[in-house]
Scaffold this motif. Structure first.
Motif, short mmCIF file in Angstrom:
data_model
loop_
_atom_site.label_atom_id
_atom_site.label_comp_id
_atom_site.label_asym_id
_atom_site.label_seq_id
_atom_site.Cartn_x
_atom_site.Cartn_y
_atom_site.Cartn_z
N THR A 1 0.83 -1.20 0.00
CA THR A 1 0.00 0.00 0.00
C THR A 1 0.87 1.25 0.00
O THR A 1 0.60 2.22 -0.72
CB THR A 1 -0.94 -0.01 1.21
OG1 THR A 1 -1.73 -1.20 1.16
CG2 THR A 1 -1.86 1.19 1.22
N LEU A 2 1.90 1.25 0.79
CA LEU A 2 2.81 2.39 0.84
C LEU A 2 3.48 2.58 -0.53
O LEU A 2 3.57 3.71 -1.03
CB LEU A 2 3.86 2.19 1.93
CG LEU A 2 4.80 3.37 2.18
CD1 LEU A 2 4.02 4.62 2.56
CD2 LEU A 2 5.79 3.01 3.28
N VAL A 3 3.93 1.51 -1.14
CA VAL A 3 4.55 1.59 -2.47
C VAL A 3 3.53 2.11 -3.49
O VAL A 3 3.86 2.96 -4.32
CB VAL A 3 5.13 0.22 -2.90
CG1 VAL A 3 5.51 0.21 -4.36
CG2 VAL A 3 6.32 -0.14 -2.03
N ALA A 4 2.30 1.63 -3.43
CA ALA A 4 1.26 2.08 -4.36
C ALA A 4 1.00 3.57 -4.22
O ALA A 4 0.84 4.28 -5.22
CB ALA A 4 -0.03 1.29 -4.15
N PHE B 1 -5.91 0.07 -14.26
CA PHE B 1 -6.28 -1.35 -14.20
C PHE B 1 -5.48 -2.08 -13.13
O PHE B 1 -6.02 -2.86 -12.35
CB PHE B 1 -6.10 -2.01 -15.58
CG PHE B 1 -6.40 -3.48 -15.58
CD1 PHE B 1 -7.71 -3.93 -15.53
CD2 PHE B 1 -5.38 -4.41 -15.62
CE1 PHE B 1 -7.99 -5.30 -15.50
CE2 PHE B 1 -5.64 -5.77 -15.61
CZ PHE B 1 -6.97 -6.21 -15.55
N LEU B 2 -4.18 -1.82 -13.08
CA LEU B 2 -3.33 -2.45 -12.07
C LEU B 2 -3.74 -2.02 -10.66
O LEU B 2 -3.77 -2.85 -9.74
CB LEU B 2 -1.86 -2.15 -12.34
CG LEU B 2 -1.29 -2.77 -13.62
CD1 LEU B 2 0.13 -2.27 -13.87
CD2 LEU B 2 -1.34 -4.28 -13.56
N TYR B 3 -4.05 -0.74 -10.50
CA TYR B 3 -4.55 -0.27 -9.20
C TYR B 3 -5.89 -0.94 -8.86
O TYR B 3 -6.15 -1.26 -7.71
CB TYR B 3 -4.73 1.25 -9.18
CG TYR B 3 -3.48 2.01 -8.83
CD1 TYR B 3 -2.99 2.01 -7.52
CD2 TYR B 3 -2.78 2.72 -9.78
CE1 TYR B 3 -1.84 2.70 -7.20
CE2 TYR B 3 -1.64 3.42 -9.46
CZ TYR B 3 -1.17 3.41 -8.16
OH TYR B 3 -0.04 4.08 -7.83
N PHE B 4 -6.73 -1.14 -9.87
CA PHE B 4 -8.02 -1.78 -9.65
C PHE B 4 -7.83 -3.21 -9.14
O PHE B 4 -8.45 -3.62 -8.15
CB PHE B 4 -8.83 -1.77 -10.96
CG PHE B 4 -10.18 -2.40 -10.85
CD1 PHE B 4 -11.22 -1.77 -10.19
CD2 PHE B 4 -10.42 -3.64 -11.42
CE1 PHE B 4 -12.47 -2.36 -10.08
CE2 PHE B 4 -11.67 -4.24 -11.33
CZ PHE B 4 -12.69 -3.59 -10.66
N ILE B 5 -6.96 -3.97 -9.81
CA ILE B 5 -6.68 -5.34 -9.39
C ILE B 5 -6.10 -5.35 -7.97
O ILE B 5 -6.52 -6.13 -7.11
CB ILE B 5 -5.73 -6.05 -10.39
CG1 ILE B 5 -6.38 -6.16 -11.77
CG2 ILE B 5 -5.28 -7.41 -9.86
CD1 ILE B 5 -7.67 -6.96 -11.78
N PHE B 6 -5.14 -4.48 -7.73
CA PHE B 6 -4.51 -4.37 -6.41
C PHE B 6 -5.56 -4.05 -5.35
O PHE B 6 -5.59 -4.67 -4.28
CB PHE B 6 -3.43 -3.28 -6.44
CG PHE B 6 -2.78 -3.00 -5.13
CD1 PHE B 6 -1.94 -3.93 -4.53
CD2 PHE B 6 -2.99 -1.79 -4.48
CE1 PHE B 6 -1.34 -3.66 -3.31
CE2 PHE B 6 -2.39 -1.52 -3.27
CZ PHE B 6 -1.57 -2.45 -2.68
N SER B 7 -6.45 -3.11 -5.64
CA SER B 7 -7.49 -2.72 -4.68
C SER B 7 -8.47 -3.85 -4.44
O SER B 7 -8.92 -4.06 -3.30
CB SER B 7 -8.23 -1.47 -5.18
OG SER B 7 -7.34 -0.39 -5.32
N LEU B 8 -8.83 -4.58 -5.50
CA LEU B 8 -9.73 -5.72 -5.33
C LEU B 8 -9.10 -6.80 -4.46
O LEU B 8 -9.76 -7.38 -3.59
CB LEU B 8 -10.12 -6.31 -6.68
CG LEU B 8 -11.22 -5.64 -7.45
CD1 LEU B 8 -11.45 -6.35 -8.78
CD2 LEU B 8 -12.51 -5.57 -6.67
#
Length: 168
Positions: A11-14, A150-157
């Protein structure tokens, strides 16, 4: 290794990557004189909202319900970003002759029109939104932005998934 530790670091890296993407956008605008179209500015706004929610989720990681709320917002904002970037990609693939010639500046739109009218005009697009001014690895800026969202979406899911099954 503890999954909370891994999620916390990820999360910190994101959140830091979101800042990096915003800095790159500012460098492209002011350093390379690539003026963003209104849809680009809206996408930047979504990146700011995504940064705020991801960082807030990181800071509230010890409070499960608050953290889950921020994770849900991250899912929402990344999906919204994908929709906006997807619309931008579609506009770039539409012949400029089929789009309005140009939009007034975003400042003028804000001063003159209601929020609903601004959204309608911005998403209708213009020929400036269809211009491809830069590519990297064969991808335009909106295509790259779509992939990032899209990558943030997958990560968030992935991060929100455990909260869906907590009560079971």
């Amino acid at each position: 290794m503890n999954s909370d530790f891994i999620y916390g670091r990820a999360t910190l890296v994101a959140s830091l990557l979101t800042i990096v993407f915003l800095i790159i956008a500012v460098i492209m605008q002011y350093g390379f004189k690539m003026m963003p179209c209104p849809l680009c500015l809206v996408q930047r706004g979504v990146f700011v909202l995504l940064f705020i929610t991801i960082l807030s989720e990181y800071l509230s990681r010890n409070k499960a319900k608050v953290s889950a709320t921020f994770r849900l917002f991250s899912v929402f904002f990344s999906a919204a970003g994908m929709g906006i970037a997807g619309r931008h990609v579609w506009l770039q693939n539409t012949p400029a002759s089929e789009l309005p010639s140009c939009l007034p500046s975003l400042d003028y739109l804000i001063d003159t029109f209601s929020f609903a009218q601004i959204i309608t005009k911005v998403f209708a697009g213009s020929s400036e939104c269809s211009e491809v001014s830069w590519t990297f690895l064969g991808l335009t800026i909106p295509e790259q932005t779509f992939i990032i969202f899209f990558l943030y979406f997958i990560f968030s899911l992935i991060k929100f998934y455990p909260f869906l099954h907590q009560g079971k």
